[in-house]
Design a protein around this motif. Sequence first.
Motif, mmCIF file in Angstrom:
data_model
loop_
_atom_site.group_PDB
_atom_site.id
_atom_site.type_symbol
_atom_site.label_atom_id
_atom_site.label_comp_id
_atom_site.label_asym_id
_atom_site.label_seq_id
_atom_site.Cartn_x
_atom_site.Cartn_y
_atom_site.Cartn_z
ATOM 1 N N ALA A 1 0.839 -1.210 0.000
ATOM 2 C CA ALA A 1 0.000 0.000 0.000
ATOM 3 C C ALA A 1 0.870 1.255 0.000
ATOM 4 C CB ALA A 1 -0.923 -0.022 1.214
ATOM 5 N N PHE A 2 1.936 1.246 0.805
ATOM 6 C CA PHE A 2 2.836 2.408 0.878
ATOM 7 C C PHE A 2 3.426 2.704 -0.500
ATOM 8 C CE2 PHE A 2 6.881 4.520 1.509
ATOM 9 C CZ PHE A 2 6.594 5.461 2.486
ATOM 10 N N HIS A 3 3.927 1.663 -1.162
ATOM 11 C CA HIS A 3 4.561 1.866 -2.459
ATOM 12 C C HIS A 3 3.557 2.289 -3.519
ATOM 13 C CE1 HIS A 3 8.629 0.980 -1.526
ATOM 14 N NE2 HIS A 3 8.363 -0.230 -1.041
ATOM 15 N N ASN A 4 2.318 1.866 -3.368
ATOM 16 C CA ASN A 4 1.299 2.218 -4.361
ATOM 17 C C ASN A 4 0.597 3.527 -4.042
ATOM 18 O OD1 ASN A 4 1.842 -0.099 -5.801
ATOM 19 N ND2 ASN A 4 0.293 -1.319 -4.727
ATOM 20 N N GLY A 5 1.063 4.194 -2.972
ATOM 21 C CA GLY A 5 0.474 5.482 -2.619
ATOM 22 C C GLY A 5 -0.924 5.385 -2.061
ATOM 23 N N LYS A 6 -1.261 4.219 -1.567
ATOM 24 C CA LYS A 6 -2.594 4.050 -0.979
ATOM 25 C C LYS A 6 -2.524 4.288 0.534
ATOM 26 C CE LYS A 6 -4.332 0.724 -4.329
ATOM 27 N NZ LYS A 6 -4.726 -0.683 -4.565
ATOM 28 N N PRO A 7 -3.646 4.639 1.154
ATOM 29 C CA PRO A 7 -3.622 4.839 2.621
ATOM 30 C C PRO A 7 -3.479 3.509 3.359
ATOM 31 C CG PRO A 7 -5.845 5.101 1.768
ATOM 32 C CD PRO A 7 -4.961 4.931 0.571
ATOM 33 N N MET A 8 -3.076 3.622 4.610
ATOM 34 C CA MET A 8 -2.922 2.411 5.432
ATOM 35 C C MET A 8 -4.287 1.792 5.745
ATOM 36 S SD MET A 8 -0.977 1.935 9.057
ATOM 37 C CE MET A 8 -1.941 1.416 10.448
ATOM 38 N N ASN A 9 -4.340 0.493 5.600
ATOM 39 C CA ASN A 9 -5.546 -0.251 5.976
ATOM 40 C C ASN A 9 -5.363 -0.717 7.420
ATOM 41 O OD1 ASN A 9 -7.519 -2.110 6.380
ATOM 42 N ND2 ASN A 9 -7.214 -3.203 4.445
ATOM 43 N N ASP A 10 -6.317 -0.413 8.287
ATOM 44 C CA ASP A 10 -6.112 -0.782 9.696
ATOM 45 C C ASP A 10 -6.626 -2.186 10.036
ATOM 46 O OD1 ASP A 10 -8.782 -0.314 9.652
ATOM 47 O OD2 ASP A 10 -8.790 1.247 11.195
ATOM 48 N N PRO B 1 13.116 -4.266 4.524
ATOM 49 C CA PRO B 1 14.104 -3.864 3.510
ATOM 50 C C PRO B 1 13.474 -3.015 2.403
ATOM 51 C CG PRO B 1 14.334 -6.194 4.045
ATOM 52 C CD PRO B 1 13.107 -5.717 4.739
ATOM 53 N N ALA B 2 12.216 -3.294 2.070
ATOM 54 C CA ALA B 2 11.570 -2.563 0.975
ATOM 55 C C ALA B 2 11.314 -1.100 1.327
ATOM 56 C CB ALA B 2 10.251 -3.251 0.609
ATOM 57 N N LEU B 3 11.415 -0.744 2.610
ATOM 58 C CA LEU B 3 11.188 0.647 3.031
ATOM 59 C C LEU B 3 12.470 1.290 3.548
ATOM 60 C CD1 LEU B 3 7.746 0.260 4.906
ATOM 61 C CD2 LEU B 3 8.159 0.905 2.536
ATOM 62 N N GLU B 4 13.589 0.681 3.246
ATOM 63 C CA GLU B 4 14.874 1.184 3.749
ATOM 64 C C GLU B 4 15.115 2.615 3.265
ATOM 65 O OE1 GLU B 4 18.072 -1.454 2.947
ATOM 66 O OE2 GLU B 4 19.564 -0.174 3.916
ATOM 67 N N SER C 1 9.477 9.267 10.769
ATOM 68 C CA SER C 1 8.430 10.293 10.738
ATOM 69 C C SER C 1 7.590 10.184 9.472
ATOM 70 C CB SER C 1 9.056 11.688 10.800
ATOM 71 O OG SER C 1 9.740 11.843 12.006
ATOM 72 N N ASP C 2 8.251 9.909 8.355
ATOM 73 C CA ASP C 2 7.511 9.794 7.090
ATOM 74 C C ASP C 2 6.571 8.587 7.117
ATOM 75 O OD1 ASP C 2 8.656 12.031 6.121
ATOM 76 O OD2 ASP C 2 10.128 11.013 4.832
ATOM 77 N N ILE C 3 7.067 7.482 7.644
ATOM 78 C CA ILE C 3 6.205 6.289 7.715
ATOM 79 C C ILE C 3 5.037 6.553 8.664
ATOM 80 C CG2 ILE C 3 6.085 3.881 8.468
ATOM 81 C CD1 ILE C 3 8.883 3.493 7.351
ATOM 82 N N ALA C 4 5.346 7.182 9.812
ATOM 83 C CA ALA C 4 4.275 7.473 10.786
ATOM 84 C C ALA C 4 3.239 8.416 10.179
ATOM 85 C CB ALA C 4 4.881 8.079 12.044
ATOM 86 N N THR C 5 3.699 9.398 9.449
ATOM 87 C CA THR C 5 2.771 10.346 8.813
ATOM 88 C C THR C 5 1.884 9.615 7.803
ATOM 89 O OG1 THR C 5 4.411 12.087 9.083
ATOM 90 C CG2 THR C 5 2.630 12.509 7.511
ATOM 91 N N TRP C 6 2.497 8.699 7.034
ATOM 92 C CA TRP C 6 1.699 7.912 6.082
ATOM 93 C C TRP C 6 0.652 7.058 6.828
ATOM 94 C CZ3 TRP C 6 1.741 2.442 5.796
ATOM 95 C CH2 TRP C 6 0.893 1.921 4.808
#
Lengths: 590, 66
Positions: free
Chosen positions: A455-464, A571-574, A579-584
């Motif tokens: 989802a992160f790589h595809n620019g989609k919002p986080m699914n909870d 590794p895919a988010l290295e 902060s960027d991940i938390a904001t996403w």
Amino acid sequence: MSADLNDGISPADVDVFANGAVSAAFMYKLWEAERARRLLMLQAVRSNVKRCGDPSVVARFEQSWECLARCERDARPLFDKVLLDPNTGAWLMDFLLQSETSSLAGSKSLRFFPSIAAAMALLASQPLDLDVPLFDGELVLPTVGVLTGLGDTSEVHLQFDSRFSTLTVDGAPALAVDNQELISTPWAPCNWQPSWSLQCESSGLSMSIRLDDRHPFASSPHDRSVMDGRTFGEWRELFRDAWEILVTDHREYAVEVAAGMRSITPLPSKNLNRVKSSTSSDAFGGAEMALPGDATQLAVSLVHELQHSKLNALLFWVDLQHETDPTQYRVPWRDDPRPLCGVLHGVYAFTGIVDFWRAQATKASGGDQLFAEFEFGYWKTALLDVIDQVQKSRALSTYGRRLVDMIRRRIEGWAVPLSPPVSEAVERCYTHSRAMWLAFHSRPEDSSIASLVEAFHNGKPMNDDIHRTVVFDPNAWRIDARAVLERIRLVDPMRYETLVKDPVLALESVEGLTPIDICDLTDGVDAVATASRGAASDPRAAVALGASLASPVRDVIYEYPDVLRRLLNEPALEGISASDIATWMATGVN
Amino acid sequence: MVFQDFGPKPVVSVDRLLDVNDVGLTAISDEDEVSELGRLVIQRCIAMHGTQAGFSGYSGSEYVPS
């Protein structure tokens, strides 16, 4: 009728336990049941000993048994005094388990039996002629006292001569017995320490309790605190004041404590920020406790520990769960995940605590009032959170469900207006400690993490819709340290300022506090950078990052600190910052 | 010994148990074997002890006070 019901005990009978303090008459009923239970345990032990096949073991056991049986027949109140000593319960359970499962010869519990019989005989001024083993060089006579300085021997011969009311030790007169009082003779070959007993009285209500510091079946010998005159004086002073608080402001609990509590095993005092105390299911009416920091702490601890004893009494009659529950629950009063049976104990005990602070908050003033409000608000929030979890369990029996439902109704009906700073502190502390628990013990499943990375790589919002399991992390220790510091801020702002300006002192004073906490409290910009660097590897840093950021990013980190940590290790988010991940994460979660 | 046993539990009658106090130790110990009531009580005591030992041995906590 439900399959998990016991004949003779209706679900409504549980209400007596759920409705707060019980009457003295009800508590005496519990003691009567405890007495009968212990008599049957003694009977079972004797039966097992007789079957053990070792004539010397049987012969020695029978000598003590005769002495004990005579006391029961001729001096029942004094027999009961020793039988109903809380630590006699611990000894009996140990003896029972030993006699059911393994060889008795040389067992610690078998060796202690003559001490039990001798204590009864001396209190009752009954004939006594027994070899009595020593423990760590001491002759412990439960509820009576301790003989020391007996030399390098493993046992002594005790005789009581009723003509002269004198106890001889290996033939030498040691103690004079006068109306249940044992007094050292001038020519005694050893030292005598009578049991440490406290009596308190206030507004016509009195209580008596022993500080049982030497019993071999109380706490671990490595964790016991031997009394001396000075420490006894400290306990006595604190008890006097605690009793005054209980009688004046919590009279129903005072009545219950007076009828229910018989002894406390003192533990070493290590930490004034925490009261260390516990209750064994085998030692009804007893508790182990480190000397609390003040009288109010002692008063609430007496209420707290007696709640455990009451629940143990109820558990003897009914099962609160009817099947195994594999869930490991999150409770704010422990660092570790807990099974259902432990959670129920906590819920019951902390209900007494919340009730105590509810009354205290309406009667205290100044800093004490703020503190009482905080304790009430924090533990009420905690209890409702835990009860929410527990009520989902299918393992609760009819009795268990009724107890939990009743407790919930009571707590929900308790309202104490919290002043704004207290209300904010409760919210801040509770969400922080909850996040700490999740950061340490919660683990997102691989499939959920894979979906999030995609989802992160595809620019989609986080699914909870994230699947998580609980895995105990032994590194979780004092995860509520920030709550301790918040309490200090609330009731003693000057001390708080001193602590945050002096990180070394703060880290020494509040166990579990880390440099990253201090950094967060003193320097927001630096805190974000420090926490970001550590968040991948350190659960505390992940939560500190949340604490240093504003809502809604903080809220999502508090809810998913374990997810943030896992993503930071992908590794895919290295190279992507915390902060960027938390904001996403915050963009996708409501 | 099975501690975490949530099968049918021994049911201890409150009245029968309290009667033991009137019977007294000498009378109950005259029996050669542990009585039926005694067996139920012992089973229950051991199960209860085991359940609690299974999670900590003690209902201990470190309550955070002032």
